[in-house]
Scaffold this motif. Structure first.
Motif, short mmCIF file in Angstrom:
data_model
loop_
_atom_site.label_atom_id
_atom_site.label_comp_id
_atom_site.label_asym_id
_atom_site.label_seq_id
_atom_site.Cartn_x
_atom_site.Cartn_y
_atom_site.Cartn_z
N GLN A 6 -95.14 18.14 59.61
CA GLN A 6 -94.85 17.83 61.00
C GLN A 6 -95.61 16.58 61.42
O GLN A 6 -96.66 16.27 60.86
CB GLN A 6 -95.22 19.01 61.91
N VAL A 7 -95.07 15.88 62.44
CA VAL A 7 -95.68 14.63 62.90
C VAL A 7 -95.56 14.54 64.41
O VAL A 7 -94.56 14.97 65.00
CB VAL A 7 -95.03 13.40 62.22
N MET A 8 -96.60 14.03 65.05
CA MET A 8 -96.58 13.69 66.48
C MET A 8 -96.88 12.21 66.60
O MET A 8 -97.73 11.68 65.88
CB MET A 8 -97.62 14.53 67.23
N PHE A 9 -96.20 11.54 67.54
CA PHE A 9 -96.28 10.09 67.63
C PHE A 9 -97.15 9.63 68.79
O PHE A 9 -97.16 10.22 69.87
CB PHE A 9 -94.87 9.50 67.77
N THR A 10 -97.86 8.54 68.54
CA THR A 10 -98.67 7.85 69.54
C THR A 10 -98.33 6.37 69.46
O THR A 10 -97.44 5.97 68.71
CB THR A 10 -100.17 8.07 69.29
N CYS A 11 -99.07 5.55 70.20
CA CYS A 11 -98.85 4.10 70.15
C CYS A 11 -99.85 3.39 69.25
O CYS A 11 -99.54 2.33 68.71
CB CYS A 11 -98.94 3.51 71.56
N THR A 12 -101.06 3.92 69.13
CA THR A 12 -102.12 3.25 68.39
C THR A 12 -102.87 4.24 67.50
O THR A 12 -102.82 5.46 67.72
CB THR A 12 -103.14 2.62 69.35
N GLY A 13 -103.59 3.70 66.53
CA GLY A 13 -104.43 4.54 65.69
C GLY A 13 -105.54 5.22 66.48
O GLY A 13 -105.94 6.35 66.17
N SER A 14 -106.06 4.53 67.49
CA SER A 14 -107.08 5.14 68.34
C SER A 14 -106.53 6.40 69.02
O SER A 14 -107.19 7.45 69.05
CB SER A 14 -107.54 4.15 69.42
N GLU A 15 -105.32 6.30 69.55
CA GLU A 15 -104.69 7.47 70.16
C GLU A 15 -104.44 8.56 69.13
O GLU A 15 -104.58 9.76 69.44
CB GLU A 15 -103.36 7.08 70.80
N ALA A 16 -104.06 8.16 67.92
CA ALA A 16 -103.81 9.15 66.88
C ALA A 16 -105.08 9.92 66.55
O ALA A 16 -105.06 11.16 66.41
CB ALA A 16 -103.25 8.48 65.63
N ASN A 17 -106.19 9.23 66.42
CA ASN A 17 -107.46 9.91 66.13
C ASN A 17 -107.93 10.75 67.31
O ASN A 17 -108.54 11.81 67.13
CB ASN A 17 -108.52 8.89 65.70
N ASP A 18 -107.67 10.29 68.52
CA ASP A 18 -107.99 11.06 69.71
C ASP A 18 -107.19 12.37 69.71
O ASP A 18 -107.73 13.46 69.98
CB ASP A 18 -107.67 10.24 70.95
N LEU A 19 -105.90 12.28 69.39
CA LEU A 19 -105.06 13.48 69.34
C LEU A 19 -105.49 14.41 68.21
O LEU A 19 -105.53 15.64 68.39
CB LEU A 19 -103.60 13.06 69.16
N ALA A 20 -105.85 13.84 67.06
CA ALA A 20 -106.33 14.67 65.95
C ALA A 20 -107.58 15.44 66.34
O ALA A 20 -107.74 16.62 65.96
CB ALA A 20 -106.60 13.80 64.73
N LEU A 21 -108.46 14.81 67.09
CA LEU A 21 -109.66 15.50 67.56
C LEU A 21 -109.30 16.66 68.47
O LEU A 21 -109.86 17.76 68.34
CB LEU A 21 -110.56 14.50 68.30
N ARG A 22 -108.38 16.45 69.38
CA ARG A 22 -107.96 17.53 70.28
C ARG A 22 -107.37 18.69 69.49
O ARG A 22 -107.66 19.87 69.77
CB ARG A 22 -106.93 17.01 71.29
N ILE A 23 -106.53 18.39 68.52
CA ILE A 23 -105.91 19.43 67.70
C ILE A 23 -106.97 20.19 66.91
O ILE A 23 -106.95 21.43 66.83
CB ILE A 23 -104.85 18.82 66.76
N ALA A 24 -107.93 19.46 66.33
CA ALA A 24 -108.99 20.09 65.54
C ALA A 24 -109.85 21.01 66.39
O ALA A 24 -110.23 22.11 65.97
CB ALA A 24 -109.85 19.03 64.86
#
Length: 444
Positions: A121-139
């Motif tokens: 599965q994949v969720m989309f963001t605009c930047t790598g910073s946002e992607a890592n921010d989202l990964a932190l929330r999920i974790a």
């Protein structure tokens, strides 16, 4: 405060140290007036760029520069396939993920097909910073923990949460109270020590320290080529012990593939695959759309289940149709134009060329890399392996003056960070080695 920040960024322009052409001095004044004080420019003499094509950038005078650094445009500047895809889709539909449209699904399915089956599965963001921010929330939602483990000079992004676990941003940016840093796995400085075993022990010590302070571990996150730590590609497989350690502690392993991914290592599509591990979350960024803003988090479905049950996620531009079209074109180019194989073969040729220079230039203590990502570590003495930061900066700027662009990495700012586009040719590589040789002679 600004002086400290300038020093902490390697290869930064510092006003007053260089005489600039009047027109560029005027541009810098305009930047300061309207963009504020936080931005930085690269090189002692900043570049004024007006266009790009393939592996080349051109300044306002028409002079060409070989770009061996900018991985945002991973396929090279203005790749025709990507340009056409963006223009075509912009004329049809540009909307967000709260409407049904097929392109986001077509791309998501094609993207996750490049990953191990567990990551579906994949969720989309605009930047790598946002992607890592989202990964932190999920974790955090998955583990109930807050503790974060990173390497000592890691860079993962610029949101407030992610900057707090990006120590390479310098002392002007505070680390979070739940962040623990561990030494990067530097084989060149390890002697007879097993770097994988040492890294595992360091991660276990960080876990113990988090617990000692009443903090439950949430994640270990690493850039799988440890690029900000000095480009540390091997030996392949050394990550396995640390991954097992964080999982044993109830945390997740996050592979930051913003720089190593999309075939750059040549050996695999994704950097983590070189280590024989399957992450819980994988974050993607800059190269995904060859400059068009798109990034994302690829994940195991069970990892995101609790987050999705309790939280709504929406990103107005993340996964928009135009960016998905660009990203699809990037995947198609990598697959149909043989760019991963080119990264492997041209990268090996480039690595061999730089290693050959090390036989004549004592300042090059170590040359290492994977595919089209290479680090050359500069030392004052090969016996002590003491870093030569000053020479590194001089060489980078001497190469810029000779028409080749690279930059600096590592906690001691003494590693040439060489990161060409995937379309880099053997002829480009030969030119790079020749210019590096000239710059080494000129700065001796």
């Amino acid at each position: 405060m600004s002086a400290v920040a300038d020093v902490s960024m390697p290869n930064a322009f510092v006003a007053g140290r260089t005489t600039l052409a009047p027109e560029n001095a005027a541009l810098i004044e305009r930047r300061a007036a309207v963009l504020g004080p936080a931005y930085r420019l690269m090189y002692e003499e900043p570049l004024h760029l007006v266009r790009g094509e393939g592996a080349w950038l051109y300044d306002e005078t028409g002079r060409a520069y070989l770009d061996a650094y900018n991985n945002v445009t991973s396929l090279g500047h203005c790749h025709p396939r990507v340009v056409e895809a963006i223009a075509r889709q912009a004329g049809i539909l540009a909307t967000h993920t709260r409407y049904l449209h097929t392109l986001i699904l077509d791309y998501a399915e094609r993207l996750v097909a490049t990953f191990p089956a567990e990551l579906s599965q994949v969720m989309f963001t605009c930047t790598g910073s946002e992607a890592n921010d989202l990964a932190l929330r999920i974790a955090k939602a998955r583990t109930g923990g807050t503790g974060i483990i990173v390497t000592e000079n890691a860079y993962h992004g610029v949101t407030e949460a992610v900057a707090a676990f990006s120590p390479s941003l310098g002392t002007g940016v505070d680390l979070g109270i739940a962040v623990r840093t561990v030494p990067a796995p530097e084989s060149y400085h390890a002697g007879k020590t097993d770097v994988g075993e040492a890294f595992r022990r360091d991660v276990e010590a960080a876990i113990a320290d988090l617990r000692r302070h009443g903090l439950k571990p949430a994640l270990l996150i690493v850039d799988t080529l440890f690029t900000s730590d000095g480009v540390l590609p091997g030996p392949a497989g050394f990550l396995a012990g640390a991954v097992a350690a964080i999982r044993a502690a109830g945390g997740l392993f996050v592979a930051d593939e913003v720089q190593p991914g999309f075939g750059r290592s040549g050996e695999a599509m994704w950097g983590f695959q070189r280590h024989g591990v399957v992450p819980d979350l994988v974050t993607l960024g800059k190269p995904m759309g060859n400059g068009q803003p798109i990034a994302g988090v690829v994940m195991r479905p069970e990892v995101v289940e609790s987050f999705g049950r309790t939280s709504r996620y929406f990103n107005t531009f993340g996964g928009n149709a135009v960016s998905c079209a660009a990203a699809m074109a990037v995947l198609e180019a990598i697959e149909t134009e043989g760019l991963q194989r080119n990264a492997l073969e041209t990268g090996r040729h480039l690595l061999d060329g730089i290693a050959g220079l090390a036989e004549r230039h004592e300042v090059i203590g170590d040359v290492r890399g994977a595919g089209l990502f290479i680090g050359a570590e500069f030392v004052t003495d090969r016996g002590t392996r003491a870093p030569d930061r000053a020479r590194t900066a001089r060489v980078v700027n001497a190469m810029r003056d000779r028409g080749v662009l690279i930059s600096i990495s590592g906690r001691n700012h003494n590693v040439l960070k060489i990161r060409p586009p995937l379309v880099f040719s053997r002829e480009n590589a030969d030119l790079f080695v020749s210019v590096l040789d000239d710059a080494l002679v000129a700065t001796a």
